[in-house]
Design a protein around this motif. Sequence first.
Motif, short mmCIF file in Angstrom:
data_model
loop_
_atom_site.label_atom_id
_atom_site.label_comp_id
_atom_site.label_asym_id
_atom_site.label_seq_id
_atom_site.Cartn_x
_atom_site.Cartn_y
_atom_site.Cartn_z
N ALA A 508 1.10 -1.53 0.22
CA ALA A 508 -0.04 -0.15 0.12
C ALA A 508 0.53 1.07 -0.10
CB ALA A 508 -0.94 0.34 1.36
N LYS A 509 1.54 1.14 0.46
CA LYS A 509 2.59 2.14 0.18
C LYS A 509 3.54 1.97 -0.46
CE LYS A 509 6.58 3.64 3.23
NZ LYS A 509 7.68 3.80 4.10
N LEU A 510 4.35 1.88 -0.93
CA LEU A 510 4.55 1.71 -2.57
C LEU A 510 3.82 2.17 -3.50
CD1 LEU A 510 6.43 1.03 -4.27
CD2 LEU A 510 5.33 -1.52 -5.38
N ILE A 511 2.29 1.83 -3.71
CA ILE A 511 1.55 2.45 -4.35
C ILE A 511 1.08 3.33 -3.98
CG2 ILE A 511 -1.23 2.33 -4.73
CD1 ILE A 511 -1.09 -0.48 -4.57
N LYS A 512 1.33 4.43 -3.09
CA LYS A 512 1.00 5.77 -2.38
C LYS A 512 2.17 6.47 -2.67
CE LYS A 512 0.31 8.85 2.09
NZ LYS A 512 0.02 8.48 3.14
N THR A 513 3.86 6.23 -2.53
CA THR A 513 3.97 7.30 -3.43
C THR A 513 4.91 6.75 -5.38
OG1 THR A 513 5.58 4.96 -2.87
CG2 THR A 513 6.18 5.88 -1.81
N ILE A 514 3.80 6.04 -5.31
CA ILE A 514 4.59 5.99 -7.21
C ILE A 514 2.93 6.98 -7.41
CG2 ILE A 514 3.69 4.57 -8.73
CD1 ILE A 514 4.35 2.20 -7.81
N ALA A 515 2.01 6.79 -6.57
CA ALA A 515 0.73 8.61 -6.88
C ALA A 515 1.37 9.03 -6.30
CB ALA A 515 -0.28 7.75 -6.43
N SER A 516 2.56 9.49 -5.41
CA SER A 516 2.44 11.11 -4.92
C SER A 516 4.04 11.73 -5.75
CB SER A 516 2.92 10.74 -3.37
OG SER A 516 4.55 10.35 -3.76
N GLY A 517 4.38 10.47 -7.28
CA GLY A 517 5.65 10.94 -7.05
C GLY A 517 6.67 11.09 -6.59
N GLU A 518 6.77 10.05 -5.36
CA GLU A 518 8.43 10.62 -4.60
C GLU A 518 9.07 9.22 -4.96
OE1 GLU A 518 7.95 11.26 0.32
OE2 GLU A 518 6.78 10.24 -0.57
#
Length: 558
Positions: A508-518
């Motif tokens: 879930a964290k990986l998906i979040k960082t991809i969405a944020s651009g990080e």
Amino acid sequence: EDQVVGSFATKLSYFAPLARYKDPVEAAKQEIIKKMKTMDGKISEEDLRNSVMQSYEGTNKLRNKPRKKDKKGQVAMGMAAGAMLAGPLGAAVGAGLGNMFEGEVKGAVSFKLRYLPIPNVDAERKRYEVKGGLPGVDWGLLYEKHLAKTGKHVGDYTGQDLEMCVFVTNEKTGCSCAIYRSLEKKIIAVTFRGTCELIDLITDANLIQTPWVEGADKEAEDVLMVHVGFRASLNSISRRLKELILAAVPAGQDLSEYDLIVTGHSLGGALATLFTADVAEYGMDAGRRCPQLEPSEPWFTSLLSFGNKKTLNLKQAPPKPKSIRLYSFGSPRVGNDAFVANFDSLLKENKINEAYRIVNDADVVARLPRSVSFLGMASVGYDHCGPTALISLPEEMKNKDNEDEDGATTPIPKFWVEGESDDAECPVRDGTTLTSPMANGMLLGDIVNAVKSANVEEDTPFEKNGNMFSMAKLGDMAKSVQGRLSNFEATDLVSLFGIRKEYAEREAKLIKTIASGEALGHHMEDEYYGAMGRASGFIARVGEDVTEMQSVGVKEEI
């Protein structure tokens, strides 16, 4: 057409003594005198250049040629000749000899050579200055300042004569790398260039693997498998690269006297990992490309053309460097569990002296290809080689700097090394995906444990269906279960199916960082530059001077 008939390799300096040699200074002087005797007395740069130009014309025989792939004709001829001499047994022997026979190298190359000699002068060779791929990135300066903190100088490690020898590239695959050396410190460094199109690593759904050793049975148990694209890319330059590394060692010296450093960023990190595994296990075998079951050609063939014959032991196995050290940055995963286990064994046996996989915080490329496609339901068999060195900012410092009493701001440094900083699980690895739904930390397991740990004192028992119950115990059970359910999270749902909660949280964290651009931002060179600066106690920003942090506490944690 497009087939290699043969080749030869010789240093151009070999032809110099054969050329129509003239002392360049004396030749230029005579040209000036001749022109002075003419009416105008004018002399141009072209006149001077032509007066000192050397020339050579000759023919050289081809010395090497590729192995024959189609030997059906000569095998048939061998069988026929053998059968005539000794029947069926002779036919078998004849077929074997026909398959082994390669034939003589035929053909020659005729060429003309013209070159401009450079007079011998006392010139000071400047040391190569290490910069970066992006303008404004100065890795060499950061390294120098890091060493200066301990009272050391960069020359103590890389020598004052560090030079770039050659840049190798393949136009079709785009695989590229550079070779550097220091004769003073006896160091050879190989740096692989990363991909120019970062999006290719993210969107490429091709997770196909191929045997690391060409010709191996991919259906066999524990066969070493690697990413087919990474291997093909390295394969396109591997043999030439090894030839040039061997040629970088001066005549009279041996590769075993030199330390080899291999590095690369992104795709370059994957190629560096594969190249390190090859050399560490098999030596600098310039008789082939990537590992193969078929016997390689003599590794020293190309060196014989470079005049090193007297220094070679032609019966020895391919030479190995004195030490091999691998440092990859943002490298994707390259192989399956068997390949990783083999790489780790090379580390334990000290065939690879050191290997670190440096990862900047949320860098998504370092987490690809995924070892599972979706929440543990389908394995695709990828893992990391060597320990991870994680460099990043603490969560509370990601969006702001640390302000001191004077209002100055400096970020807090942070790094963590797998297996050295502590015993924690590496956050970059996928880890174990499945577990028992009743394990600690899983919703059902925590509820069961809550029930078991409830108050067991007897109080006002009553009977129902033949069983004795304690009212106080039931109350404790209810409170414990209610407390666990009050902390219910979305990831608890997947735990009901035996999927580790930690794994689900990580996905879930990986998906979040991809969405944020990080995830993509942290993969870029400027981000690695800044993170490496923080890890060593410096502020390193693109286009700015590298400055030391002041009064900053260092934390080592995930």
